[in-house]
Motif scaffolding. Structure first.
Motif, PDB file in Angstrom:
ATOM      1  N   HIS A   1       0.906  -1.135  -0.114  1.00  0.00           N
ATOM      2  CA  HIS A   1       0.117   0.016   0.018  1.00  0.00           C
ATOM      3  C   HIS A   1       1.013   1.155  -0.021  1.00  0.00           C
ATOM      4  O   HIS A   1       2.100   1.204   0.157  1.00  0.00           O
ATOM      5  CB  HIS A   1      -1.020  -0.009   0.909  1.00  0.00           C
ATOM      6  CG  HIS A   1      -1.772  -1.283   1.313  1.00  0.00           C
ATOM      7  ND1 HIS A   1      -2.590  -1.595   0.515  1.00  0.00           N
ATOM      8  CD2 HIS A   1      -1.566  -2.268   2.383  1.00  0.00           C
ATOM      9  CE1 HIS A   1      -3.396  -2.759   0.720  1.00  0.00           C
ATOM     10  NE2 HIS A   1      -2.625  -3.138   2.045  1.00  0.00           N
TER      11      HIS A   1
ATOM     12  N   ASP B   1      -3.293   4.217   2.745  1.00  0.00           N
ATOM     13  CA  ASP B   1      -4.358   3.755   1.863  1.00  0.00           C
ATOM     14  C   ASP B   1      -4.980   2.256   1.847  1.00  0.00           C
ATOM     15  O   ASP B   1      -5.706   1.622   0.940  1.00  0.00           O
ATOM     16  CB  ASP B   1      -4.466   4.171   0.555  1.00  0.00           C
ATOM     17  CG  ASP B   1      -3.313   3.206  -0.451  1.00  0.00           C
ATOM     18  OD1 ASP B   1      -2.711   2.596   0.177  1.00  0.00           O
ATOM     19  OD2 ASP B   1      -3.169   3.477  -1.413  1.00  0.00           O
TER      20      ASP B   1
ATOM     21  N   SER C   1      -7.130   0.636   3.651  1.00  0.00           N
ATOM     22  CA  SER C   1      -8.574   0.045   3.504  1.00  0.00           C
ATOM     23  C   SER C   1      -9.198   0.686   2.208  1.00  0.00           C
ATOM     24  O   SER C   1     -10.439   0.507   2.122  1.00  0.00           O
ATOM     25  CB  SER C   1      -9.132   1.108   4.767  1.00  0.00           C
ATOM     26  OG  SER C   1      -8.894   2.547   4.597  1.00  0.00           O
ATOM     27  N   GLY C   2      -8.488   1.319   1.281  1.00  0.00           N
ATOM     28  CA  GLY C   2      -9.183   1.715   0.056  1.00  0.00           C
ATOM     29  C   GLY C   2      -9.107   3.034  -0.108  1.00  0.00           C
ATOM     30  O   GLY C   2      -9.439   3.741  -1.170  1.00  0.00           O
ATOM     31  N   THR C   3      -9.065   3.791   1.046  1.00  0.00           N
ATOM     32  CA  THR C   3      -9.170   5.471   0.972  1.00  0.00           C
ATOM     33  C   THR C   3      -8.057   5.628   2.200  1.00  0.00           C
ATOM     34  O   THR C   3      -7.789   4.823   3.085  1.00  0.00           O
ATOM     35  CB  THR C   3     -10.521   5.805   1.300  1.00  0.00           C
ATOM     36  OG1 THR C   3     -10.300   7.176   1.326  1.00  0.00           O
ATOM     37  CG2 THR C   3     -10.743   5.360   2.795  1.00  0.00           C
TER      38      THR C   3
END
Length: 843
Positions: free
Chosen positions: A705, A724, A726-728
């Motif tokens: 990441h 990021d 967690s995707g954001t």
């Protein structure tokens, strides 16, 4: 001198061309208007193709154009035609400069001038010809047809002497030529109807257009007739009009010619014949005298009043209102903090955002009638609103999230659109209702260029459809009762050009290529905002935001502006010295674009710190005692880590080098480690620690990441960073353990995303920021084995930067924040007003 087409080869393929030279055709007779337009489009398309490929012709003239069965073909420049092309050179070529694409555009204009007028734009030989090209304007055009009238604006723009003021893209000229061509049959019919209404015995046409033989402005060529009756005879040396045979027909066609030529100066935009065709076009600037940083202008639907947001006498942003018939603007009381104004359809109310609310203000004859009323909660920095005839307000409550609706009389907002995570959408902004009051256009900001742009939506459904890619919103403008369009235009900004995109609101479809309206109009990039407003009466208002830059500003915990630090510039992340007296910050050189580290003192005076020639220095961090600064520098190919003393004559020392880019994030309070982010070739980043005095580096957090912006707590126990995973983007905290590698037990600090963590010096608070510009504080409780903290608390909301993060630092006591905020509204930036804007479309 005779030139044959056997000497000619096609410009792109070098193949021989069979046909007639355009020069020969021009010597034989005047071209018909239809052929003139067709050839002009062919030549313009060929030049556009060349310029797109990085090619310059350098000798465009009638001797480099061959007329074939399929149209006009661009030929290679050659001798002797190069000598014959002297009258078509650009001023810069006459002065001995090498031609570029703008030189071709000037020659294109000179060529079109001769095709329309019959004679060259510039005449003479030697010095006389050179002087005419460089210093003199060509004689006025004498249009013989609506086609020629439509071409006049293109020709004038191409023949500007100054290359910077000349048309910059040949394709824009081609678009306008095509638009003129499509409009001609309907314009002819409209003029015939006008004539029929004024001349007894002439029947109005019933078809969709006129037959070629009936076209009143297409001349027939022949021997010079005797003058009979009220016949108009233009002073053309080679051709005159043939006298009509029918008495009534003669009167009607003569009247049409007289009307056309008498009005040529005001009919440059032949596409539009509005009902109020006598209305003149005025352009003027509104330059607020007492207001600073004016922005977001909005014209009332009735075209009488202009409002905008600007800093007033007390330094706070507020609404200003000015009638277009007034000399001075007036600030509106009780509107402190106002932004993003918009009007009600009847021009009786102004909606705006201020003090965490959507509000409305009653206006009577341009004056406030009572205090503003709160409609519903909303963020002060919101994404615009629109008001339809049914009393519904569609608005963006903030600069992130979807759109909502609310009754203009007040009530609870209802969501209308929702962000689509699959498209990486960040926000829905700047809605504009279409004529039916149910459908609307709005701007969608995403992390991907292919999904960012202008969309359509409806109040009845959360579904939306993308119209086209754009970096700004679009404003719908109805075309005032035109012959050629039942729809209107979407106005937006592309590459600093104000564009008009033909649009059918009934079908929710664009209908043609976009048309350039004005150049040098910069958007507010931090808001993805085109500062454009159009009234129902044809008044267009726009404002350029100027070149984006940044300003370092001190703010308190409530977001109050405490003063700027230094001058506005393209500053990087600021870092406050341990004693609070200096700021280290990067800034690129405007010439080389290589960044250097600068030091700013308490008074804002700046001095350059890093001086490694031919390289860039970024991301400064202070040593705990303030005696040194670490930074990244790329003089060896990658951004490596350097340390340099703040005072004295000490030079920068290379402390760590590797084959990846590195950026310092923090220097631990015991001085043992520099924490830095390393960008991996696999497009991820990790957090590393460089030990002192060993100068050995080891990864602390190294995953697939993006991790970075590391900040160590003052007691050295807790590592905060941005990731990021967690995707954001979010802020995490894990144990530091003296730089031991590996991800430890994580605590997620931020709620709803965030990044750029900073610590208060005593470790009692941790701060972070969200991408839309909100600053949060998290109370931290020492003791125990786990990281104990309270829920995040929002401190204030500052102006965001949508394509990057706002950059900031915090004072040792946590009471002041040094914010690096976008600045795109320079003081004195005028607001441009254009009346009857559709008539000015092609001027």
């Amino acid at each position: 001198m005779t030139v044959t087409t056997s000497d000619k080869r096609e410009f792109f393929t070098d193949a021989p061309i069979s046909g007639d030279l355009l020069a020969d055709k021009l010597r034989q007779d005047l071209l018909s208007p239809e052929d003139t337009l067709s050839y002009a489009i062919d030549i313009g398309n060929a030049l556009s193709r060349a310029h797109t490929a990085g090619l310059v012709h350098g000798a465009v003239s009638p001797y480099s154009i061959v007329i074939t069965a399929s149209g006009a073909v661009l030929a290679k420049p050659s001798s002797p035609p190069l000598e014959l092309a002297a009258a078509y050179r650009s001023p810069e070529q006459v002065l001995g400069q090498a031609p570029d694409w703008r030189s071709d555009i000037f020659s294109f204009g000179a060529l079109l001038y001769e095709m329309v007028n019959g004679d060259p734009a510039f005449t003479g030989e030697g010095d006389q010809l050179n002087s005419a090209i460089v210093e003199c304007a060509p004689p006025p055009l004498l249009p013989r047809s609506p086609i020629h009238t439509g071409m006049a604006g293109v020709i004038a723009g191409c023949l500007e002497k100054d290359p910077a003021r000349r048309r910059q893209r040949i394709q824009n000229a081609v678009i306008e030529l095509k638009l003129a061509g499509r409009s001609l049959p309907r314009i002819a019919e409209a003029l015939q109807r006008s004539i029929a209404a004024s001349v007894p015995g002439v029947a109005a046409p019933t078809g969709s257009g006129l037959a070629p033989d009936d076209f009143p402005f297409a001349p027939t060529f022949g021997e010079k007739p005797e003058a009979k009756g009220p016949m108009l005879r233009p002073p053309y040396s080679r051709t005159v009009y043939q006298a009509p045979k029918s008495g009534v027909r003669s009167r009607s066609w003569a009247l049409a010619g007289i009307v056309l030529l008498a009005c040529a100066a005001t009919l440059a935009a032949v596409v539009f014949l509005p009902e109020r065709n006598s209305a003149p076009v005025y352009r003027f600037s509104v330059e607020p005298e007492e207001a600073k940083y004016p922005g977001m202008p909005a014209i009332s639907p009735d075209g009488r009043y202009l409002t905008w947001s600007a800093s007033g006498p007390n330094g706070k942003r507020m609404l200003w209102v000015q009638g277009l018939d007034a000399i001075h603007a007036r600030p509106v009381a009780d509107t402190e903090g106002a932004g993003a104004p918009f009007w009600s359809p009847d021009s009786h109310y102004i909606g705006f955002f201020a003090n965490q609310s959507l509000k409305k203000l009653h206006i009577v004859d341009g004056n406030p009638n009572g205090a503003p009323q709160i409609i519903c909660p909303a963020e002060s920095l919101a994404g615009g609103g629109a008001w339809n005839q049914d009393g519904t307000i569609l608005f963006a409550p903030g600069l992130s999230g979807g759109l909502s609706r609310v009754a203009a009389g007040g009530g609870k907002p209802v969501p209308v659109t929702k962000l689509d995570g699959a498209k990486f959408e960040r926000s829905h902004l700047w809605p504009q209702f279409l004529p039916d009051g149910k459908h609307f256009v709005f701007f969608v900001l995403t992390d991907m260029g292919e999904t960012t742009g202008v969309y359509t939506g409806t109040l009845d459904s959360p579904a939306s459809t993308r119209l086209f890619s754009s970096e700004t919103n679009a404003v719908y403008a109805a075309a005032p009762r035109t012959i050629t369009s039942k729809g209107g235009y979407l106005l937006y900004i592309r590459n600093n050009d104000l564009m008009g995109q033909p649009f059918n609101p009934a079908k929710l479809q664009t209908t043609d290529d976009p048309i350039p309206l004005a150049t040098g109009v910069g958007p507010v990039e931090s808001f993805s905002l085109a500062q454009i407003s159009v009234s129902d009466t044809g008044v267009l208002v726009y404002q350029s935001a100027g070149k984006p830059t940044r300003q370092l500003v001190w703010m308190d915990r409530s977001g109050k502006n405490l003063g700027a630090v230094g001058e506005a510039a393209n500053w990087g992340p600021p870092r406050i010295s341990p004693d609070g007296q200096h700021v280290a910050v990067g800034k690129p050189d405007p010439t080389t674009e290589k960044a250097a580290v600068w030091l700013l003192d308490a008074q804002g005076h700046a001095s350059q710190f890093s001086q490694l020639p031919g390289s860039g220095s970024v991301s400064p961090v202070w040593s705990p005692d303030g005696s040194k600064i670490a930074f990244g520098n790329d003089q060896l190919g990658f951004f490596d880590l350097y340390v340099q003393p703040v005072t004295g004559s000490g030079k920068a020392e290379l402390v760590y080098r590797s084959a990846t880019a590195k950026h310092p994030d923090d220097w631990t309070h015991d001085g043992k480690f520099i924490l830095f982010s390393e960008i991996n070739p696999g497009m991820s980043s990790g957090i590393w620690a460089l030990s002192f005095p060993e100068h050995k580096a080891a990864a602390i957090v190294d995953t697939i990441h993006y991790e970075g912006y590391a900040a160590l707590s003052p007691d050295g126990k807790w590592l905060a960073y941005q990731s990021d995973e967690s995707g954001t983007d979010a802020v995490y905290v894990q144990p530091f353990e003296n730089g031991a590698p590996g991800t430890k037990k994580l605590s997620t600090i931020s709620v709803g995303g965030g990044g750029l963590p900073r610590w208060r010096r005593d470790g009692g608070e941790l701060y972070y920021m969200t991408q839309p510009g909100r600053v949060y504080a998290v109370a931290v409780h020492p003791g125990g084995g786990d990281f104990a903290f309270d829920a995040p608390r929002e401190l204030f909301h500052t102006r965001p930067s949508p394509k990057s993060w706002n950059l900031y630092d915090v004072s040792a006591d946590g009471q002041r924040f040094l914010m690096n905020v976008p600045m795109e509204w320079p003081s004195g930036s005028p607001i441009t007003v254009t009346t009857s804007w559709t008539k000015a479309l092609q001027q």
